[in-house]
Design an enzyme around this catalytic site. Structure first.
Site, short mmCIF file in Angstrom:
data_model
loop_
_atom_site.label_atom_id
_atom_site.label_comp_id
_atom_site.label_asym_id
_atom_site.label_seq_id
_atom_site.Cartn_x
_atom_site.Cartn_y
_atom_site.Cartn_z
N GLU A 58 19.04 -26.08 13.47
CA GLU A 58 19.88 -27.26 13.62
C GLU A 58 19.41 -28.13 14.79
OE1 GLU A 58 22.81 -23.84 12.61
OE2 GLU A 58 20.79 -24.10 13.43
N ALA A 69 1.19 2.35 -4.03
CA ALA A 69 0.21 2.01 -5.06
C ALA A 69 0.04 3.23 -5.94
CB ALA A 69 -1.12 1.61 -4.43
N SER A 104 -7.20 8.05 -2.11
CA SER A 104 -6.33 6.99 -2.63
C SER A 104 -6.84 5.59 -2.32
CB SER A 104 -4.91 7.15 -2.04
OG SER A 104 -4.95 7.06 -0.62
N LEU A 115 -2.68 -0.02 10.16
CA LEU A 115 -1.32 -0.54 9.91
C LEU A 115 -1.10 -1.91 10.54
CD1 LEU A 115 0.92 2.65 10.35
CD2 LEU A 115 -0.18 1.78 8.28
N ARG A 119 -3.79 -7.95 8.01
CA ARG A 119 -5.13 -8.52 7.91
C ARG A 119 -5.17 -9.38 6.65
NH1 ARG A 119 -5.50 -3.26 8.90
NH2 ARG A 119 -6.38 -2.69 6.88
N LEU A 168 7.06 11.70 2.31
CA LEU A 168 7.98 10.78 2.98
C LEU A 168 8.74 9.93 1.97
CD1 LEU A 168 9.17 9.49 5.48
CD2 LEU A 168 7.16 8.02 5.65
#
Length: 380
Positions: free
Chosen positions: A53, A155, A169, A205, A208, A301
């Site tokens: 605002e 994935a 993986s 982690l 990029r 996890l």
């Protein structure tokens, strides 16, 4: 002729420009309109800088007197790191305000609208409400529960496997899918992995992506109940990003000291059957004003989190290949019958080259935010 809905949708688009920089504040967009023309626009700046605002008022200048303002979230009536937006609107002579949705933060929650109405400003409520709730979902969830909005990202192959028999993986998915995953990192304030992933992949982690123009990387969070992850490598390079290790009393003092010496923050929580007590860990992240968490762990996890009420969204990238029945599955817990299977709600499907991205919502019960918790968090 441009309608109020059209103007509000433009405000929503403006708010999206602040998605990466505004947290822990909401990414709000604002337009000021006079005689059908936009005379000011703005979106939330980084913490401690003007809200949407104020940016719009600065652009509009004296023309704001008698104008109409469109803002996606209720203006704040309290003083935090910046003055109240409501008072700025009143002083500028704004005549009419369209508010997309009410702010659930207990320091606002209708008080902003009431203050404007008391000053004689005509306020319209709930314009483009569904679109704004979708856009601000992480902020709204955090303010209601004190917990971060949690996205579990994975994935997988066409047969639902996360890694080959030899645990390889990288890379299941195509380059375009991986680029999209980096944008998910960019929109999150923390990226979480378990000790197994930290040891196997030694991940950075970090965000990029070619379009990433922001200086602050997300917090990297390692859940390591027993102190298995050595204090070395990219995860402990503070030049790349900050790191938090959440552990338990089962890790040695020597290991905790090593993490801290390497520059990481260390938090000790309770131990549970799943290792780190996930509920305590998530409350800890919420207290750090983290609005959105992206979980990039392995099957262990992922399964543990899906057994809690902590995951809001499941983000799946499907690769065009099979890995076979001996490969590692996304979900490890056996399910006896279809009646015991948990059904999710598909929100979006997107093709990314030869891969497919699926977004599923996971409804979970809300624990309402209270004033004491708000004060304890010290949220701006």
């Amino acid at each position: 002729m441009t309608s109020p809905i059209d103007f509000m949708r433009q405000a929503i688009a403006l708010g999206e420009r602040a998605r990466y920089d505004a947290p822990p504040n909401p990414w709000v967009g604002c337009l000021i309109v006079k005689e059908g023309e936009i005379i000011g626009e703005g979106y939330t700046q980084p913490v401690g800088q003007p809200h949407a605002e104020i940016c719009a008022l600065q652009q509009a200048g004296e023309k704001a007197k008698g104008a109409t303002l469109y803002v996606t979230l209720e203006p704040c009536p309290h003083t935090g790191q910046t003055p109240p937006c409501t008072e700025a609107l009143i002083e500028a002579g704004i005549r009419e305000v369209y508010v997309g949705i009410q702010d659930p933060d207990p320091r606002v929650q209708g008080k902003g609208v009431s203050r404007l109405q008391q000053a004689g400003i005509h306020v319209h409520h709930k314009l483009c409400e569904e679109e704004i709730r979708h856009a601000l979902a992480p902020y709204l969830y955090h303010r209601r529960t004190t917990l971060p909005f949690t996205i579990l990202k994975a994935a997988i192959s066409l047969d639902g496997r996360m890694a080959a028999v030899n645990h390889a993986s990288q890379w299941l998915t195509c380059a375009l899918a991986r680029e999209d995953a980096h944008l998910q990192r960019a929109a999150s304030q923390a990226i979480v992995v378990g000790a197994g992933t930290a040891l196997k992949d030694e991940p950075r982690l970090t965000v990029r992506h070619a379009s990433w123009k922001h200086s602050q990387q997300p917090l990297r969070v390692v859940l390591d109940a027993k102190g298995r992850v050595p204090a070395k490598g990219a995860l402990f390079d503070r030049q790349l990003a900050p790191t938090l290790v959440i552990t338990t009393s089962l890790s040695s003092k020597e290991q905790r000291d090593a993490w801290e010496l390497a520059g990481a923050d260390v938090a000790v929580v309770a131990y549970s059957a799943r290792g780190v007590d996930l509920h305590e860990a998530w409350h800890l992240l919420g207290k750090r004003s983290i609005l959105q968490v992206l979980v990039e762990g392995g099957a262990t996890l992922h399964t543990s989190l899906l057994e809690t009420s902590l995951v809001n969204r499941l983000l799946i990238y499907i690769a065009p290949l099979f890995l076979g029945s001996s490969a590692l599955p996304l979900y490890q817990k056996p399910i006896a019958t279809l009646q015991h299977a948990r059904r999710l709600s598909l929100q979006e499907v997107q093709r990314l080259d030869e891969c497919v991205r699926l977004d599923y919502a996971i409804p979970i019960p809300l624990q309402e935010f209270d004033v004491d918790k708000a004060q304890a968090l010290g949220i701006e």
